[in-house]
Design a protein around this motif. Structure first.
Motif, short mmCIF file in Angstrom:
data_model
loop_
_atom_site.label_atom_id
_atom_site.label_comp_id
_atom_site.label_asym_id
_atom_site.label_seq_id
_atom_site.Cartn_x
_atom_site.Cartn_y
_atom_site.Cartn_z
N HIS A 125 -0.84 -0.35 0.14
CA HIS A 125 0.14 -0.54 1.22
C HIS A 125 -0.55 -1.03 2.49
O HIS A 125 -0.09 -1.97 3.14
CB HIS A 125 0.86 0.78 1.47
N ARG A 126 -1.67 -0.41 2.85
CA ARG A 126 -2.36 -0.78 4.09
C ARG A 126 -3.00 -2.16 3.98
O ARG A 126 -2.98 -2.94 4.93
CB ARG A 126 -3.42 0.27 4.42
N GLU A 127 -3.56 -2.50 2.81
CA GLU A 127 -4.12 -3.84 2.61
C GLU A 127 -3.03 -4.90 2.79
O GLU A 127 -3.26 -5.95 3.39
CB GLU A 127 -4.73 -3.96 1.22
N THR A 128 -1.85 -4.61 2.27
CA THR A 128 -0.73 -5.55 2.38
C THR A 128 -0.34 -5.76 3.84
O THR A 128 -0.15 -6.89 4.29
CB THR A 128 0.48 -5.03 1.58
N GLN A 129 -0.22 -4.66 4.57
CA GLN A 129 0.15 -4.76 5.98
C GLN A 129 -0.89 -5.57 6.77
O GLN A 129 -0.53 -6.41 7.60
CB GLN A 129 0.28 -3.37 6.60
N LEU A 130 -2.14 -5.30 6.50
CA LEU A 130 -3.21 -5.97 7.23
C LEU A 130 -3.26 -7.46 6.90
O LEU A 130 -3.37 -8.31 7.80
CB LEU A 130 -4.56 -5.32 6.91
N LEU A 131 -3.15 -7.79 5.62
CA LEU A 131 -3.17 -9.20 5.23
C LEU A 131 -1.96 -9.94 5.79
O LEU A 131 -2.07 -11.09 6.23
CB LEU A 131 -3.22 -9.33 3.70
N GLN A 132 -0.81 -9.29 5.80
CA GLN A 132 0.39 -9.91 6.37
C GLN A 132 0.20 -10.20 7.85
O GLN A 132 0.56 -11.28 8.35
CB GLN A 132 1.60 -8.99 6.17
N GLN A 181 3.28 -6.32 -2.97
CA GLN A 181 1.89 -5.96 -2.76
C GLN A 181 0.98 -6.67 -3.77
O GLN A 181 0.11 -6.08 -4.39
CB GLN A 181 1.70 -4.44 -2.86
N SER A 182 1.21 -7.97 -3.90
CA SER A 182 0.55 -8.76 -4.95
C SER A 182 -0.19 -9.94 -4.36
O SER A 182 0.31 -10.63 -3.46
CB SER A 182 1.60 -9.25 -5.95
N LEU A 183 -1.40 -10.19 -4.88
CA LEU A 183 -2.22 -11.33 -4.50
C LEU A 183 -2.75 -11.95 -5.79
O LEU A 183 -3.40 -11.27 -6.58
CB LEU A 183 -3.37 -10.88 -3.60
N GLN A 184 -2.46 -13.23 -6.00
CA GLN A 184 -2.82 -13.85 -7.28
C GLN A 184 -3.47 -15.21 -7.06
O GLN A 184 -3.06 -15.97 -6.19
CB GLN A 184 -1.58 -14.01 -8.16
N LEU A 185 -4.47 -15.51 -7.87
CA LEU A 185 -5.16 -16.80 -7.83
C LEU A 185 -4.91 -17.53 -9.14
O LEU A 185 -5.35 -17.09 -10.21
CB LEU A 185 -6.66 -16.60 -7.62
N HIS A 186 -4.17 -18.63 -9.04
CA HIS A 186 -3.82 -19.44 -10.23
C HIS A 186 -3.23 -18.56 -11.32
O HIS A 186 -2.35 -17.76 -11.07
CB HIS A 186 -5.04 -20.22 -10.72
N ARG A 193 -5.65 6.00 1.42
CA ARG A 193 -5.79 5.23 0.18
C ARG A 193 -4.54 5.35 -0.69
O ARG A 193 -4.11 4.39 -1.34
CB ARG A 193 -7.01 5.71 -0.60
N SER A 194 -3.97 6.54 -0.74
CA SER A 194 -2.83 6.78 -1.61
C SER A 194 -1.54 6.18 -1.07
O SER A 194 -0.54 6.13 -1.77
CB SER A 194 -2.63 8.29 -1.83
N GLY A 195 -1.57 5.71 0.20
CA GLY A 195 -0.40 5.03 0.73
C GLY A 195 0.20 5.64 1.97
O GLY A 195 1.27 5.21 2.41
N THR A 250 -0.92 -1.69 16.04
CA THR A 250 0.23 -2.11 15.22
C THR A 250 0.30 -1.34 13.92
O THR A 250 1.38 -0.88 13.51
CB THR A 250 0.16 -3.62 14.92
N LEU A 251 -0.83 -1.16 13.24
CA LEU A 251 -0.82 -0.56 11.92
C LEU A 251 -1.10 0.94 11.92
O LEU A 251 -0.59 1.67 11.06
CB LEU A 251 -1.83 -1.26 11.00
N TRP A 252 -1.94 1.40 12.85
CA TRP A 252 -2.31 2.82 12.87
C TRP A 252 -1.70 3.59 14.04
O TRP A 252 -1.68 4.80 14.03
CB TRP A 252 -3.83 2.98 12.88
N GLY A 253 -1.27 2.88 15.05
CA GLY A 253 -0.66 3.55 16.19
C GLY A 253 -1.62 3.96 17.28
O GLY A 253 -1.20 4.33 18.37
N ASP A 254 -2.93 3.92 17.04
CA ASP A 254 -3.92 4.17 18.08
C ASP A 254 -5.24 3.50 17.69
O ASP A 254 -5.44 3.14 16.54
CB ASP A 254 -4.13 5.68 18.34
N ASP A 255 -6.10 3.32 18.68
CA ASP A 255 -7.36 2.59 18.44
C ASP A 255 -8.56 3.52 18.50
O ASP A 255 -9.59 3.19 19.07
CB ASP A 255 -7.52 1.44 19.43
N SER A 256 -8.43 4.69 17.88
CA SER A 256 -9.52 5.66 17.86
C SER A 256 -10.70 5.14 17.05
O SER A 256 -10.57 4.20 16.24
CB SER A 256 -9.04 6.99 17.26
N TYR A 257 -11.85 5.77 17.25
CA TYR A 257 -13.06 5.38 16.51
C TYR A 257 -12.84 5.52 15.01
O TYR A 257 -13.23 4.64 14.23
CB TYR A 257 -14.24 6.24 16.96
#
Length: 228
Positions: free
Chosen positions: A159-166, A145-150, A95-97, A184-191
């Motif tokens: 940081h992680r939300e940005t990577q995922l949305l991109q 790291q910005s998302l804006q509506l009107h 969460r902290s980045g 791609t984002l975490w480096g492994d597909d663990s549970y």
């Protein structure tokens, strides 16, 4: 590719020396800081390729230090190196980045592999930083790291939300396999990483809910598709 410069923030003298010596033998340039305050000062005045940060540090703890670093740089890969292994601590780290979380005690070989993978992903993900793009009626600026509506207030993404949305935007209206996202984002597909991905998908859906033309579809057992 230029020599990678690593910032190591670790207050255990013996461990810090072992890590520094080992990384320098692998031709990395390493700068060592003993506490969070010193580390942040170094980060503000030097250019680093990657940060390795302990959580339990004097003056400024690792989680707070990473939040401060993310205010200056959203793209640098950050690896937590810590004995705090409770699930809530790991979640707080992401969460902290943070990008990765290596639990003590660890093998140097695993550390080397994590560093190599983080640098590889960093070079590929930050090869280009797009200007503003449009997702439905939203304006998405990845490097801010910005998302804006009107004219509503901008949503500050993690940081992680940005990577995922991109990643979803780069494949908009296409299926992105769940395993591909995790690797791609975490480096492994663990549970555990899979459950973390579920959390971030839910967060992005909440951010995007004000525009009904935008939707992140789940294809059970396969992956996701951003429709916009």
């Amino acid at each position: 590719m230029e020599q990678a410069h690593i910032l190591l923030v670790e207050d255990e003298p013996f461990l810090a020396q072992v890590v520094v010596d080992s990384l320098e033998q692998l031709q990395y340039q390493v700068t060592h800081a003993w506490d969070g305050h010193q580390a942040f000062g170094l980060f503000r005045t030097h250019r680093f390729s990657l940060c390795i940060i302990d959580v339990m540090l004097p003056t400024i703890d690792g989680f707070t230090l990473v939040e401060k670093i993310r205010q200056l740089d959203q793209s640098i890969p950050i690896l937590y190196l810590t004995a705090r292994t409770a699930t809530k601590d790991i979640m707080e780290g992401y969460r902290s980045g943070g990008n990765d979380y290596l639990k003590k005690p660890f093998s140097l070989q695993e550390l080397f592999l994590r560093i190599k993978e983080l640098l590889r992903r960093s070079y590929s993900l930050t090869a280009r930083l797009p200007d503003a793009v449009f997702i439905g009626q939203y304006t998405f600026v990845a490097h801010q790291q910005s998302l804006q509506l009107h004219n509503k207030g901008a949503i500050r993404l993690s940081h992680r939300e940005t990577q995922l949305l991109q990643l979803l935007y780069d494949h908009q209206n296409q299926i992105v396999e769940r395993r591909h996202i995790l690797l791609t984002l975490w480096g492994d597909d663990s549970y555990f990483n899979g459950r973390t991905l579920d959390v971030f998908i839910t967060k992005l859906r909440k951010h995007l809910k004000l525009d009904p033309s935008v939707e992140i579809l789940t294809l059970r057992g396969v992956g996701y598709r951003l429709v916009c």
